[in-house]
Design a protein around this motif. Structure first.
Motif, PDB file in Angstrom:
ATOM      1  N   CYS A 171       0.866  -1.179   0.000  1.00  0.00           N
ATOM      2  CA  CYS A 171       0.000   0.000   0.000  1.00  0.00           C
ATOM      3  C   CYS A 171       0.903   1.229   0.000  1.00  0.00           C
ATOM      4  N   TYR A 173       0.384   4.132   1.222  1.00  0.00           N
ATOM      5  CA  TYR A 173       0.248   5.031   2.370  1.00  0.00           C
ATOM      6  C   TYR A 173       1.085   4.542   3.555  1.00  0.00           C
ATOM      7  N   ASN A 174       1.096   5.349   4.620  1.00  0.00           N
ATOM      8  CA  ASN A 174       1.966   5.062   5.778  1.00  0.00           C
ATOM      9  C   ASN A 174       1.248   5.336   7.097  1.00  0.00           C
ATOM     10  N   CYS A 175       0.096   4.717   7.327  1.00  0.00           N
ATOM     11  CA  CYS A 175      -0.637   4.987   8.572  1.00  0.00           C
ATOM     12  C   CYS A 175       0.186   4.459   9.750  1.00  0.00           C
ATOM     13  N   TYR A 177      -0.368   3.247  12.666  1.00  0.00           N
ATOM     14  CA  TYR A 177      -0.756   2.086  13.482  1.00  0.00           C
ATOM     15  C   TYR A 177      -0.686   0.788  12.667  1.00  0.00           C
ATOM     16  N   CYS A 178      -0.348   0.909  11.378  1.00  0.00           N
ATOM     17  CA  CYS A 178      -0.424  -0.236  10.466  1.00  0.00           C
ATOM     18  C   CYS A 178       0.930  -0.937  10.374  1.00  0.00           C
ATOM     19  N   LEU A 180       1.980  -2.829   7.822  1.00  0.00           N
ATOM     20  CA  LEU A 180       2.338  -3.260   6.477  1.00  0.00           C
ATOM     21  C   LEU A 180       3.797  -2.984   6.090  1.00  0.00           C
ATOM     22  N   ASP A 213      -4.235  -5.315   0.137  1.00  0.00           N
ATOM     23  CA  ASP A 213      -4.237  -4.292   1.176  1.00  0.00           C
ATOM     24  C   ASP A 213      -4.966  -3.058   0.673  1.00  0.00           C
ATOM     25  N   THR A 241      -8.867   2.368  -0.078  1.00  0.00           N
ATOM     26  CA  THR A 241      -8.897   3.580   0.760  1.00  0.00           C
ATOM     27  C   THR A 241      -9.943   4.537   0.201  1.00  0.00           C
ATOM     28  N   LYS A 279      -3.017   9.685   8.704  1.00  0.00           N
ATOM     29  CA  LYS A 279      -4.061   9.242   7.769  1.00  0.00           C
ATOM     30  C   LYS A 279      -4.814  10.459   7.226  1.00  0.00           C
ATOM     31  N   MET A 281      -5.024  11.570   4.436  1.00  0.00           N
ATOM     32  CA  MET A 281      -5.674  11.444   3.109  1.00  0.00           C
ATOM     33  C   MET A 281      -7.171  11.173   3.265  1.00  0.00           C
TER      34      MET A 281
HETATM   35  S1  SF4 Z   1      -3.928   1.200   7.217  1.00  0.00           S
HETATM   36 FE1  SF4 Z   1      -4.616   0.790   5.134  1.00  0.00          FE
HETATM   37  S2  SF4 Z   1      -4.188   2.718   4.019  1.00  0.00           S
HETATM   38 FE2  SF4 Z   1      -2.986   2.784   5.904  1.00  0.00          FE
HETATM   39  S3  SF4 Z   1      -0.948   1.964   5.320  1.00  0.00           S
HETATM   40 FE3  SF4 Z   1      -2.156   0.245   6.179  1.00  0.00          FE
HETATM   41  S4  SF4 Z   1      -3.115  -0.716   4.369  1.00  0.00           S
HETATM   42 FE4  SF4 Z   1      -2.427   1.343   3.729  1.00  0.00          FE
END
Ligand code: SF4
Ligand code: B12
Length: 426
Positions: A171, A173-175, A177-178, A180, A213, A241, A279, A281
């Motif tokens: 993904c 993006y760079n949230c 709490y995530c 990934l 994702d 998203t 987040k 976006m």
């Molecule tokens: S929470 Fe969703 S949008 Fe944000 S980085 Fe993780 S997969 Fe991407």
């Protein structure tokens, strides 16, 4: 001589009772997919999804492979002990193994760190030859081409279970709490469209999910997949998203290709909370417009909602419910903020000494608050979260939301009823 291998997709026992009673359950893909790499001339394969089946502790295996996520890790360690005591070697991989390899390797014989498209076949060959290493690490970024088909045939499946496929990985993006960015190489990749479509065309179930994702992250790829999917007349869902949904062409193609609903991580109605977890976006002032577009294209929205951000207060539960009802949100997946290991949120909570403990089994986002919230007590957070779930899935709220959404009333009702029953009995 063939070696005996057991692949385990473990179930999260803490949250299992809740998940089991929902109607919209999809099959887990990780272990059926990894089974696709195994040469049956060398291995006799047993595949067990603990959501459906019991773990065969009394049978003899040479190698037991387990995918480990953080809240499941303790449960996986106990399974490993039993199999090791019976003489098997245990290999662990998956999110928790990649995040905390030092901890995980104390509980297994072989650890696989990161994406396994190159390392897993190597390990299987080494183990067959009797000269395996104790650690395999993914250095190069795997291309998602020529992937094997998941071995659904090896799985004992509930006939109501829906299919699953992946068409992209990662993904952009760079949230904060995530997990990934910590569990995959930081590089978004797509699969060849023809391979994705071929895999979907083989599915027995009419309903399936894209376990990507962020299915819309590469719009051109998503459009090509959806155009080729249309003639298959399937019904499907995907994770995306909200920012990427602000696109009529994409939504039109999705709807024409059979999209029933999209999992969208709204997370919050507080712009400050969203900015706080990177987040931004998600533009709260654009929610009405974008969700209206989804509904006009006859696509339901299953919104991810998280409580426990530093900007949340006891009033956030009421505000969020009012927001969801005003927008006609069709369903929600509600979670408690969880500082998963190695995320920026974890680092912040650790630094500020706000973690209540590091008992990973309670880091599941559903059953326990594991940190000191900033704007309320842990008890207020937990009670507010439970109360929100009950109110959202109440009949009056369903009616208020359906008046706005008006999308797929029968399916919508069944889905809401499933969640309501799961909450009542959970
Ligand atoms: S929470 Fe969703 S949008 Fe944000 S980085 Fe993780 S997969 Fe991407
Ligand atoms: C789809 C999905 C689900 C689905 C199905 C899960 C599945 N595995 O099929 C459902 C809805 C059931 C689900 C539930 C949950 N999920 Co989930 N889920 C995902 C998601 C979006 C995709 C996983 C997936 O299928 N990927 C495709 C497969 C092919 O790839 P993979 O699993 O990553 O496996 C690759 C490597 O990791 C490696 N590998 C993995 N395991 C193993 C094992 C061995 C032996 C080897 C050699 C290699 C190996 O090899 C594969 C090829 O490279 C991920 C995000 C992500 N991309 O990881 C979150 C994610 C895995 N989920 C997460 C969480 C927290 C949960 C829940 C706890 C949420 C909750 N509170 O309910 C539950 C737990 C359920 C359970 N049974 O324990 C977190 C895990 C974080 C962590 N630290 O553990 C993730 C990473 C989300 C995130 N952004 O943080 N999830």
């Amino acid at each position: 001589m063939k070696k005996n291998i057991l692949l385990i997709q473990p179930e999260n026992q803490k949250i299992n009772s809740f998940r089991r009673k929902q109607f919209n359950n999809f099959v887990q893909i990780t272990m059926p997919y990894l089974a696709g790499f195994i040469d049956e001339a060398k291995y006799k394969i047993t595949l067990v999804d603990e959501y459906q089946q019991r773990i065969p502790y009394t049978r003899k295996f040479d190698l037991v492979a387990i995918t480990v996520n953080t809240p499941n890790s303790g449960h996986c360690y106990k399974m490993a002990e039993k199999f090791q005591a019976a003489g098997a070697k245990v290999v662990m991989g998956g999110p928790h193994a990649t995040l905390l390899p030092a901890e995980v390797s104390e509980h297994c014989d072989i650890i696989v760190i990161g994406e396994a498209e190159a390392t897993w076949p190597q390990l299987l060959e080494d183990f067959y030859q009797g000269k395996y290493q104790t650690e395999y690490r993914s250095d190069a970024i795997p291309e998602l081409t020529n992937l094997p088909l998941p071995r659904w045939d090896l799985l004992h499946r509930n006939p109501l279970m829906k299919g699953a496929v992946i068409s992209t990985r990662g993904c952009p993006y760079n949230c904060s709490y995530c997990n990934l960015k910590q569990i995959y190489h930081n590089w978004f990749r797509t699969r060849p469209v023809s391979e994705v479509i071929h895999e979907i065309s083989l599915m027995k179930s009419r309903f399936f999910v894209f376990w990507d994702d962020n299915f819309f992250a590469d719009k051109a790829h998503a459009i090509e997949v959806m155009e080729q999917l249309r003639p298959l007349r399937k019904k499907w869902a995907a994770q995306v998203t909200l920012a990427d949904c602000n696109n009529d062409e994409l939504l039109e193609k999705a709807s024409a290709a059979g999209c029933l609903y999209l999992f969208v991580g709204l997370e919050s109605f507080s712009p400050a909370a969203l900015r706080g977890v990177n987040k931004g976006m998600n533009r709260v002032d654009a929610y009405r417009d974008i969700i209206g577009k989804l509904h006009r294209h006859k696509i339901m929205i299953q919104a991810g909602i998280v409580f426990g951000f530093d900007e949340d207060t006891p009033d956030s539960f009421r505000q969020t419910l009012e927001g969801c009802e005003a927008l006609g949100i069709d369903g929600v997946t509600v979670s408690l903020l969880t500082p998963l290991p190695r995320t920026p949120v974890y680092a912040q909570m650790k630094r500020e000494q706000r973690l209540l403990h590091e008992d990973w089994s309670l880091y599941n986002g559903k059953t326990d608050v594991v940190f000191h919230p900033a704007g309320m007590t842990s008890e207020q957070l937990y009670e507010g979260y439970l109360d929100f779930r009950r109110r959202f899935y109440s009949l009056p709220s369903f009616i208020r939301r359906m008046r706005v959404s008006g999308t797929h009333p029968v399916y919508n009702f069944v889905m809401n009823l499933g969640y309501r029953l799961a909450i009542k009995r959970g």
